[in-house]
Scaffold this motif. Structure first.
Motif, mmCIF file in Angstrom:
data_model
loop_
_atom_site.group_PDB
_atom_site.id
_atom_site.type_symbol
_atom_site.label_atom_id
_atom_site.label_comp_id
_atom_site.label_asym_id
_atom_site.label_seq_id
_atom_site.Cartn_x
_atom_site.Cartn_y
_atom_site.Cartn_z
ATOM 1 N N ASN A 177 -7.632 -3.465 -4.372
ATOM 2 C CA ASN A 177 -8.506 -2.314 -4.130
ATOM 3 C C ASN A 177 -8.545 -1.878 -2.662
ATOM 4 O O ASN A 177 -9.593 -1.549 -2.110
ATOM 5 N N GLY A 178 -7.384 -1.864 -2.009
ATOM 6 C CA GLY A 178 -7.309 -1.367 -0.641
ATOM 7 C C GLY A 178 -7.652 -2.370 0.439
ATOM 8 O O GLY A 178 -7.684 -2.020 1.624
ATOM 9 N N VAL A 179 -7.903 -3.622 0.058
ATOM 10 C CA VAL A 179 -8.309 -4.646 1.028
ATOM 11 C C VAL A 179 -7.388 -5.858 0.911
ATOM 12 O O VAL A 179 -7.079 -6.316 -0.195
ATOM 13 N N ALA A 180 -6.964 -6.387 2.050
ATOM 14 C CA ALA A 180 -6.145 -7.595 2.085
ATOM 15 C C ALA A 180 -6.961 -8.749 2.652
ATOM 16 O O ALA A 180 -7.606 -8.611 3.700
ATOM 17 N N PRO A 232 10.470 1.260 5.075
ATOM 18 C CA PRO A 232 9.110 0.703 5.043
ATOM 19 C C PRO A 232 8.192 1.361 6.066
ATOM 20 O O PRO A 232 8.647 2.013 7.007
ATOM 21 N N GLU A 233 6.901 1.144 5.876
ATOM 22 C CA GLU A 233 5.882 1.622 6.807
ATOM 23 C C GLU A 233 5.045 0.437 7.266
ATOM 24 O O GLU A 233 4.601 -0.374 6.445
ATOM 25 N N VAL A 234 4.837 0.320 8.571
ATOM 26 C CA VAL A 234 4.030 -0.779 9.108
ATOM 27 C C VAL A 234 2.558 -0.509 8.818
ATOM 28 O O VAL A 234 2.034 0.558 9.134
ATOM 29 N N VAL A 235 1.902 -1.475 8.205
ATOM 30 C CA VAL A 235 0.479 -1.353 7.865
ATOM 31 C C VAL A 235 -0.384 -2.113 8.866
ATOM 32 O O VAL A 235 -1.450 -1.657 9.256
ATOM 33 N N LEU A 236 0.076 -3.283 9.277
ATOM 34 C CA LEU A 236 -0.618 -4.078 10.292
ATOM 35 C C LEU A 236 0.373 -4.410 11.385
ATOM 36 O O LEU A 236 1.380 -5.080 11.151
ATOM 37 N N GLU A 237 0.113 -3.940 12.584
ATOM 38 C CA GLU A 237 1.029 -4.085 13.708
ATOM 39 C C GLU A 237 1.232 -5.555 14.081
ATOM 40 O O GLU A 237 0.332 -6.379 13.906
ATOM 41 N N PRO A 238 2.403 -5.882 14.621
ATOM 42 C CA PRO A 238 2.644 -7.251 15.081
ATOM 43 C C PRO A 238 1.791 -7.592 16.294
ATOM 44 O O PRO A 238 1.354 -6.711 17.029
ATOM 45 N N TYR A 247 -8.749 -7.334 6.007
ATOM 46 C CA TYR A 247 -8.109 -6.148 6.570
ATOM 47 C C TYR A 247 -8.245 -4.980 5.605
ATOM 48 O O TYR A 247 -7.750 -5.032 4.470
ATOM 49 N N ASP A 248 -8.952 -3.931 6.041
ATOM 50 C CA ASP A 248 -9.069 -2.698 5.266
ATOM 51 C C ASP A 248 -7.860 -1.835 5.591
ATOM 52 O O ASP A 248 -7.697 -1.368 6.723
ATOM 53 N N VAL A 249 -6.990 -1.653 4.615
ATOM 54 C CA VAL A 249 -5.714 -0.991 4.865
ATOM 55 C C VAL A 249 -5.900 0.459 5.288
ATOM 56 O O VAL A 249 -5.206 0.951 6.193
ATOM 57 N N ALA A 250 -6.837 1.171 4.671
ATOM 58 C CA ALA A 250 -7.030 2.591 4.981
ATOM 59 C C ALA A 250 -7.575 2.792 6.390
ATOM 60 O O ALA A 250 -7.070 3.615 7.160
#
Length: 682
Positions: free
Chosen positions: A358-361, A340-346, A377-380
């Motif tokens: 569409n790239g947004v959480a 896996p790859e971390v997208v939002l850090e702890p 949260y904008d993932v990019a």
């Protein structure tokens, strides 16, 4: 001379004002009646274009407004404008928001009419339009991509003749036989035509394939809670014929299923094996999977965390959030690739749910300083924005410092938890401690907001207590191996982890060892009863909420006997009578020294109220320790009504203040039976 006097008086006034404001700031503490000011964002759904987010806001009903439960309002947040539009507010209950594929309508469930039904509203109109008219109400629903059909689950009686008998006065219940099936229906919203897709079994979680021809469903043979916990398996259901095809034979618990964006593959969150106490491992399989469970794509092997929700960002990428110790993260993983790859850090926020498009959480999350709010949260770009502010009043409070705490158990295992300091903590001073024990044990405490009716958190800190919430072994959030450490060893090493944590705080000089309290609900209530009896010399006060006290009688009266056997004990009660009794608090009530407050919902099916009565009776018979039993009529495994929640909060903190305070004369007496609620509402 006069000028100097005036200036001197002005200086004295300014100094007085400064100290008065400082004192006011120091004393601006959270009060128990602030329980009714806590707003939590409870659910969120982002539209396909990632322009708007529909979310549910939970509003507690103040006891001054009479007895009741919370309201759930529907709001829409516009991401570009950064503004919120109320859609449904006031004395209503809305839930499960979902967007039409064109993003023009928000669908939701509400009980504003007869029963819980599906409604929609155009975001520019706000007028709710009723969609379904299910006789027994709607339990869950989903939208087809064509915007012309919806699928929903409602219950259907297996024995319709019982209704006729009831009308004649034969109001008889048949234990575990007269349950209703959970039936999946497809409704054409243009014609109103409704078709049932299953009978003789029950559908729980489900997801519609993007092609609209099949539905992925978690199906159980019976609509009983034990079956829902342990015996759901994943089927594909043909929308045209209702034919069911088993596509994923998970070995135990199951919580989430989802199609990828082109319907060629699906993800599953389930237990890793039949004895795994938590559904927190991530898997995926192809659409018409015929592989055995041990050959599907597995992503959680060796992962020291628990996956809670997963969606597909595209046809090859799964986006999921997980609990990892006391932290939470967002991660992605490619289909078939276990890395896996971390997208939002702890450590940034503490997630309880999310929606993606569409790239947004759109994320529901809290922090130590505020309850659950909506975040974008904008993932990019990795830009995280707090979108709502429903608890601005908290900013004006002086809160206790909160932090993650780690320590070593006796056997060297690292245990984590959450620690909140007393407000205005002074180094070198020893304080009383409230130890909060989570239920399950398959749950974990995160380092977010810790204050509610049954989590004392900042309420405790404002009254001068340390508050400690340990994630003992057997908790979720640390991987399959960690959660399995309690299997067959209930209140064994897992309880020692709690003792070790308390001793760690005593060694640090934080806690007065003679003023240690404990409390919790369900499995946390079990720990609290165990503390008050088996380990009475360690604890000066205990509050036991909906707790297990006699494992032998509980195993034969609970509504989850198979879950209890498969993921906790590994042996049937009549095959291990001595072991069940050995791990029962009632067996250690002789000469108990710990004042014990016992609280229970009278209608609890999970841990029947007789468990609390057994503890009460044995304590009264075999010891002279202060003991009180409080029963809540109409409540189950936890309190829903505002009055009962407030009573629980007031009464339990009163118990801790009484027995962990400095007045030794009170130790052998009971606190006042009748609570002056008005005094706490000032």
């Amino acid at each position: 001379m006069i000028s100097k006097i005036v200036n001197g008086r002005r200086m004295l006034f300014l100094l007085f004002l400064f100290f008065a404001l400082s004192l006011n700031a120091q004393n601006n503490l959270i009060k128990l009646n602030n329980l009714f000011d806590i707003r939590n964002v409870a659910d969120a759904a982002i539209d396909p274009a990632a322009e708007n987010v529909a979310y549910i806001l939970n509003i507690p009903v103040h006891v001054n407004q009479g007895e009741g439960t919370s309201y759930n309002e529907l709001h829409v947040y516009n991401i570009k404008a950064g503004t919120t539009t109320p859609i449904l507010t006031g004395k209503i209950s809305a839930g499960a928001p979902k967007w039409s594929s064109d993003g023009k309508r928000v669908y939701f469930v509400s009980n504003m009419g007869e029963g819980t039904q599906v409604y929609y509203t155009d975001i520019n109109d706000k007028k709710p339009v009723k969609v379904t008219n299910a006789a027994s109400g709607v339990l869950a629903f989903a939208l087809f991509p064509d915007n012309k059909r919806i699928a929903y689950v409602s219950t259907v009686s297996r024995l319709p003749e019982l209704k006729q008998q009831s009308a004649k006065g034969y109001k008889i219940e048949y234990y575990e036989e007269d349950y209703h099936d959970r039936v999946l229906h497809v409704m054409n919203t243009e014609t109103g035509e409704v078709k049932a897709l299953n009978s003789g079994n029950s559908v729980f979680e489900f997801d519609i394939n993007p092609d609209g021809r099949t539905i992925l469903a978690a199906v159980s043979p019976k609509n009983l809670i034990d079956y829902e916990y342990m015996f759901k398996r994943v089927y594909q259901i043909d929308v045209a014929t209702g034919a069911q095809n088993l596509v994923f034979e998970n070995p135990g618990k199951l919580s989430e299923i989802a199609w990828n964006t082109d319907g060629s593959e699906f993800s599953v969150i389930s237990a890793a094996n039949v004895n795994d106490n938590f559904s927190g491992s991530l898997f995926s399989a192809k659409r018409d999977n015929e592989l055995s469970f041990d050959k599907v794509s597995a992503y959680s092997k060796g992962f020291e965390g628990s996956v809670f929700k997963a969606v597909w960002a595209d046809k090859n990428t799964i986006l999921y959030y997980s609990d990892e110790g006391v932290e939470t993260t967002l991660r992605t993983v490619k289909s078939g690739n276990p890395k896996p790859e971390v997208v939002l850090e702890p450590g940034k926020i503490y997630i309880t749910g999310f929606s993606y498009a569409n790239g947004v959480a759109a994320i529901v999350a809290s922090r130590p300083e505020h309850p659950a709010e909506l975040y974008i949260y904008d993932v990019a770009s990795k830009k995280l924005t707090k979108a709502t502010e429903n608890n601005g009043w908290v900013k004006n409070l002086t809160l206790g410092k909160q932090e993650k705490i780690s320590y070593k158990a006796k056997d060297g295992l690292t245990i984590e938890g959450v620690l909140i300091y007393p407000v205005n903590y002074k180094a070198g001073t020893k304080y009383p401690l409230i130890t909060y024990i989570h239920g399950g044990p398959e749950a974990c405490e995160k380092n977010g907001w810790h204050t509610s009716y049954n989590k004392w958190g900042q309420f405790a800190a404002a009254k001068g207590f340390f508050y400690f919430a340990p994630n003992y072994r057997a908790s979720s959030g640390r991987g399959v191996d960690f959660s399995h450490m309690g299997f067959g060893d209930l209140v064994g090493k897992e309880f020692e982890d709690v003792i070790d944590g308390i001793d760690h705080l005593i060694k640090l000089g934080y806690v007065d060892e003679k003023k240690v309290g404990i409390g919790g609900g369900s499995y946390g209530g079990y720990f609290s009863a165990w503390a008050a009896t088996k380990h009475t010399n360690k604890f000066a006060a205990s509050t036991v909420f909906v707790g297990v006290t006699n494992q032998l009688s509980k195993s034969n009266t609970t509504d989850i006997p198979e879950e209890d056997y498969l993921v906790h004990w590994g042996v049937r009660p009549l095959d291990a009578v001595e072991k069940y009794l050995e791990r029962s608090p009632i067996m250690y009530t002789k000469n108990t020294k710990t004042p014990t407050l016992i609280l229970h919902g009278k209608d609890d099916p999970r841990v029947p109220a007789l468990q609390s009565i057994e503890l009460y009776r044995t304590l009264k018979t075999y010891s002279d320790v202060p003991t009180r039993l409080v029963l809540y009529p109409g409540e189950g495994h936890g309190n829903r009504k505002n009055t009962n929640r407030f009573d629980f909060l007031v009464r339990t903190l009163q118990w801790y203040e009484w027995y962990l305070g400095d007045d030794s004369a009170k130790k052998s007496e009971l606190p006042p039976l009748v609570v002056d609620y008005d005094e706490y509402l000032k």
